[in-house]
Scaffold this motif. Structure first.
Motif, PDB file in Angstrom:
ATOM      1  N   ILE A  85       0.836  -1.206   0.000  1.00 41.55           N
ATOM      2  CA  ILE A  85       0.000   0.000   0.000  1.00 41.55           C
ATOM      3  C   ILE A  85       0.868   1.253   0.000  1.00 41.55           C
ATOM      4  O   ILE A  85       0.658   2.183  -0.799  1.00 41.55           O
ATOM      5  CB  ILE A  85      -0.935   0.007   1.224  1.00 41.55           C
ATOM      6  N   ILE A  86       1.864   1.273   0.871  1.00 44.11           N
ATOM      7  CA  ILE A  86       2.753   2.437   0.970  1.00 44.11           C
ATOM      8  C   ILE A  86       3.531   2.642  -0.329  1.00 44.11           C
ATOM      9  O   ILE A  86       3.702   3.776  -0.795  1.00 44.11           O
ATOM     10  CB  ILE A  86       3.713   2.264   2.166  1.00 44.11           C
ATOM     11  N   ALA A  87       3.992   1.544  -0.931  1.00 48.91           N
ATOM     12  CA  ALA A  87       4.787   1.638  -2.159  1.00 48.91           C
ATOM     13  C   ALA A  87       3.961   2.125  -3.346  1.00 48.91           C
ATOM     14  O   ALA A  87       4.520   2.611  -4.337  1.00 48.91           O
ATOM     15  CB  ALA A  87       5.404   0.282  -2.481  1.00 48.91           C
ATOM     16  N   THR A  88       2.636   2.008  -3.249  1.00 46.86           N
ATOM     17  CA  THR A  88       1.767   2.396  -4.365  1.00 46.86           C
ATOM     18  C   THR A  88       1.369   3.868  -4.309  1.00 46.86           C
ATOM     19  O   THR A  88       1.037   4.466  -5.341  1.00 46.86           O
ATOM     20  CB  THR A  88       0.501   1.514  -4.360  1.00 46.86           C
ATOM     21  N   ILE A  89       1.412   4.462  -3.138  1.00 42.84           N
ATOM     22  CA  ILE A  89       0.954   5.846  -2.975  1.00 42.84           C
ATOM     23  C   ILE A  89       1.706   6.835  -3.872  1.00 42.84           C
ATOM     24  O   ILE A  89       1.073   7.665  -4.548  1.00 42.84           O
ATOM     25  CB  ILE A  89       1.045   6.270  -1.495  1.00 42.84           C
ATOM     26  N   PRO A  90       3.054   6.792  -3.945  1.00 46.07           N
ATOM     27  CA  PRO A  90       3.756   7.774  -4.790  1.00 46.07           C
ATOM     28  C   PRO A  90       3.347   7.725  -6.257  1.00 46.07           C
ATOM     29  O   PRO A  90       3.176   8.773  -6.897  1.00 46.07           O
ATOM     30  CB  PRO A  90       5.232   7.403  -4.604  1.00 46.07           C
ATOM     31  N   VAL A  91       3.187   6.512  -6.816  1.00 47.03           N
ATOM     32  CA  VAL A  91       2.860   6.417  -8.238  1.00 47.03           C
ATOM     33  C   VAL A  91       1.442   6.917  -8.505  1.00 47.03           C
ATOM     34  O   VAL A  91       1.162   7.500  -9.566  1.00 47.03           O
ATOM     35  CB  VAL A  91       3.045   4.964  -8.745  1.00 47.03           C
ATOM     36  N   ILE A  92       0.523   6.721  -7.554  1.00 44.03           N
ATOM     37  CA  ILE A  92      -0.837   7.234  -7.720  1.00 44.03           C
ATOM     38  C   ILE A  92      -0.838   8.763  -7.712  1.00 44.03           C
ATOM     39  O   ILE A  92      -1.456   9.412  -8.572  1.00 44.03           O
ATOM     40  CB  ILE A  92      -1.758   6.695  -6.610  1.00 44.03           C
ATOM     41  N   LEU A  93      -0.124   9.337  -6.753  1.00 39.98           N
ATOM     42  CA  LEU A  93      -0.072  10.804  -6.650  1.00 39.98           C
ATOM     43  C   LEU A  93       0.595  11.422  -7.876  1.00 39.98           C
ATOM     44  O   LEU A  93       0.102  12.410  -8.439  1.00 39.98           O
ATOM     45  CB  LEU A  93       0.670  11.210  -5.378  1.00 39.98           C
ATOM     46  N   PHE A  94       1.713  10.848  -8.294  1.00 43.07           N
ATOM     47  CA  PHE A  94       2.428  11.378  -9.459  1.00 43.07           C
ATOM     48  C   PHE A  94       1.608  11.179 -10.730  1.00 43.07           C
ATOM     49  O   PHE A  94       1.576  12.036 -11.611  1.00 43.07           O
ATOM     50  CB  PHE A  94       3.787  10.708  -9.589  1.00 43.07           C
ATOM     51  N   GLY A  95       0.904  10.038 -10.804  1.00 41.41           N
ATOM     52  CA  GLY A  95       0.058   9.787 -11.970  1.00 41.41           C
ATOM     53  C   GLY A  95      -1.085  10.778 -12.072  1.00 41.41           C
ATOM     54  O   GLY A  95      -1.398  11.265 -13.163  1.00 41.41           O
ATOM     55  N   GLY A 106       8.821   2.625  -3.756  1.00 44.52           N
ATOM     56  CA  GLY A 106       7.621   3.292  -4.257  1.00 44.52           C
ATOM     57  C   GLY A 106       7.935   4.600  -4.953  1.00 44.52           C
ATOM     58  O   GLY A 106       7.335   4.933  -5.982  1.00 44.52           O
ATOM     59  N   LEU A 107       8.888   5.353  -4.408  1.00 41.80           N
ATOM     60  CA  LEU A 107       9.298   6.607  -5.040  1.00 41.80           C
ATOM     61  C   LEU A 107       9.962   6.349  -6.389  1.00 41.80           C
ATOM     62  O   LEU A 107       9.715   7.070  -7.364  1.00 41.80           O
ATOM     63  CB  LEU A 107      10.248   7.375  -4.116  1.00 41.80           C
ATOM     64  N   TRP A 108      10.784   5.313  -6.444  1.00 41.07           N
ATOM     65  CA  TRP A 108      11.396   4.949  -7.724  1.00 41.07           C
ATOM     66  C   TRP A 108      10.322   4.508  -8.716  1.00 41.07           C
ATOM     67  O   TRP A 108      10.402   4.798  -9.915  1.00 41.07           O
ATOM     68  CB  TRP A 108      12.408   3.823  -7.514  1.00 41.07           C
ATOM     69  N   GLN A 109       9.306   3.789  -8.228  1.00 42.57           N
ATOM     70  CA  GLN A 109       8.250   3.314  -9.114  1.00 42.57           C
ATOM     71  C   GLN A 109       7.504   4.469  -9.778  1.00 42.57           C
ATOM     72  O   GLN A 109       7.083   4.363 -10.942  1.00 42.57           O
ATOM     73  CB  GLN A 109       7.257   2.452  -8.330  1.00 42.57           C
ATOM     74  N   ALA A 110       7.357   5.574  -9.069  1.00 41.05           N
ATOM     75  CA  ALA A 110       6.659   6.733  -9.634  1.00 41.05           C
ATOM     76  C   ALA A 110       7.387   7.267 -10.863  1.00 41.05           C
ATOM     77  O   ALA A 110       6.755   7.783 -11.793  1.00 41.05           O
ATOM     78  CB  ALA A 110       6.522   7.823  -8.575  1.00 41.05           C
ATOM     79  N   VAL A 111       8.713   7.138 -10.879  1.00 41.50           N
ATOM     80  CA  VAL A 111       9.496   7.615 -12.026  1.00 41.50           C
ATOM     81  C   VAL A 111       9.126   6.847 -13.295  1.00 41.50           C
ATOM     82  O   VAL A 111       9.262   7.360 -14.408  1.00 41.50           O
ATOM     83  CB  VAL A 111      11.008   7.478 -11.734  1.00 41.50           C
ATOM     84  N   ALA A 112       8.635   5.608 -13.117  1.00 39.92           N
ATOM     85  CA  ALA A 112       8.300   4.768 -14.267  1.00 39.92           C
ATOM     86  C   ALA A 112       7.141   5.307 -15.090  1.00 39.92           C
ATOM     87  O   ALA A 112       6.881   4.807 -16.183  1.00 39.92           O
ATOM     88  CB  ALA A 112       7.980   3.354 -13.796  1.00 39.92           C
ATOM     89  N   LEU A 113       6.435   6.323 -14.600  1.00 38.86           N
ATOM     90  CA  LEU A 113       5.370   6.936 -15.394  1.00 38.86           C
ATOM     91  C   LEU A 113       5.926   7.707 -16.585  1.00 38.86           C
ATOM     92  O   LEU A 113       5.189   8.066 -17.492  1.00 38.86           O
ATOM     93  CB  LEU A 113       4.527   7.858 -14.504  1.00 38.86           C
ATOM     94  N   ILE A 114       7.230   7.957 -16.574  1.00 35.73           N
ATOM     95  CA  ILE A 114       7.886   8.526 -17.759  1.00 35.73           C
ATOM     96  C   ILE A 114       8.086   7.386 -18.744  1.00 35.73           C
ATOM     97  O   ILE A 114       8.782   6.412 -18.434  1.00 35.73           O
ATOM     98  CB  ILE A 114       9.245   9.158 -17.400  1.00 35.73           C
ATOM     99  N   PRO A 115       7.489   7.439 -19.934  1.00 32.50           N
ATOM    100  CA  PRO A 115       7.568   6.324 -20.887  1.00 32.50           C
ATOM    101  C   PRO A 115       9.000   5.899 -21.180  1.00 32.50           C
ATOM    102  O   PRO A 115       9.892   6.734 -21.339  1.00 32.50           O
ATOM    103  CB  PRO A 115       6.891   6.897 -22.145  1.00 32.50           C
ATOM    104  N   GLY A 116       9.209   4.601 -21.248  1.00 32.30           N
ATOM    105  CA  GLY A 116      10.520   4.060 -21.551  1.00 32.30           C
ATOM    106  C   GLY A 116      11.341   3.713 -20.323  1.00 32.30           C
ATOM    107  O   GLY A 116      12.360   3.025 -20.429  1.00 32.30           O
TER     108      GLY A 116
END
Length: 267
Positions: free
Chosen positions: A90-100, A154-164
């Motif tokens: 749950i905690i690891a998912t929060i950054p990617v949701i907010l950044f998305g 989770g913070l690193w995962q948010a970076v993955a919203l940048i394509p590629g």
């Protein structure tokens, strides 16, 4: 869309979703480089549902553990392995949701879908993955995943919203930097994908409510089933190969594709 186009999208999504080579980047490149029609959000959601089913099936024991732990969390307790795993996810998912949400509201996501962006992220994060895999220690296992490490991954995962960038690639990179073994970094990365895919598919589905007609159901079914099969095969092979092979083959693929894309973009 033609059946061939649907199968191509499903195979690309299924194969690349869990390999550290960026599924979103490949799906964006497909219409750009092949001349085929863009698959659209409905097909994207169907493909993600297929890959979601594959990762849940493959890691069912961990998923069942986390589901059981969720009940403990609801009771305000995180005193079991399952509860700690569920809390970490749950905690690891929060950054990617907010950044998305930020990218969606600002419209920045539409400006990052170019070939040049994908070329740079393929290359740069491929090199970062290689460095982390070669230099990272192997002193931790998934069973000792801490909330601190969950936040960092989770913070690193948010970076993955940048394509590629690759969601699996960047989270595996983070896991290796934090000292997790190759297989356990991949295992945590795959488990992190479950709530992330659910959140992403749910967000896309909100935009599609009322737009799907009966003729689209066939296309959705084909893509979901084929994505499931392709993802399950790719995931099984990668997890088995990691016992004997490093992430270097994926890095080489990223670098070759990245250089080709940069050459196309700037010439």
């Amino acid at each position: 869309m033609t059946t061939f186009n649907l199968l191509l999208v499903a195979l690309i999504q299924g194969i690349t979703e869990f390999l550290p080579i960026s599924s979103s980047g490949h799906l964006i490149l497909l219409p750009s480089l092949s001349g085929l029609d863009d698959q659209g959000q409905i097909i994207d959601v169907a493909a993600h549902v297929g890959t979601l089913a594959a990762v849940i099936l493959y890691f069912w024991s961990d998923v069942r553990l986390a589901l059981g732990g969720t009940r403990r969390l609801i009771q305000g307790k995180a005193d079991t392995p399952g509860a700690r795993l569920a809390l970490g996810l749950i905690i690891a998912t929060i950054p990617v949701i907010l950044f998305g949400l930020f990218l969606k509201v600002t419209g920045l996501s539409d400006h990052m879908r170019g070939i040049a962006v994908i070329g740079w992220t393929m290359t740069i994060f491929g090199l970062v993955l290689y460095w982390a895999d070669q230099k990272g220690p192997t002193v931790k296992t998934a069973e000792v995943w801490t909330l601190k490490d969950a936040i960092k991954m989770g913070l690193w995962q948010a970076v993955a919203l940048i394509p590629g960038t690759s969601r699996s690639g960047i989270t595996i990179t983070a896991g290796r930097m934090l000292g997790y073994t190759r297989t356990d970094a991949a295992r945590l990365s795959m488990l992190m994908s479950i709530p992330t895919i659910i959140a992403s598919a749910s967000l896309l589905s909100l935009d599609l409510i009322g737009t799907t007609d009966a003729s689209a159901l066939r296309d959705i079914g084909i893509v979901a089933v084929m994505s499931f099969i392709a993802a399950l095969i790719a995931l099984t092979l990668m997890m088995r190969l990691l016992r004997a092979v490093s992430y270097t083959p994926y890095v080489i693929y990223r670098l070759v594709l990245g250089v080709i894309l940069l050459w196309i973009a700037y010439t």
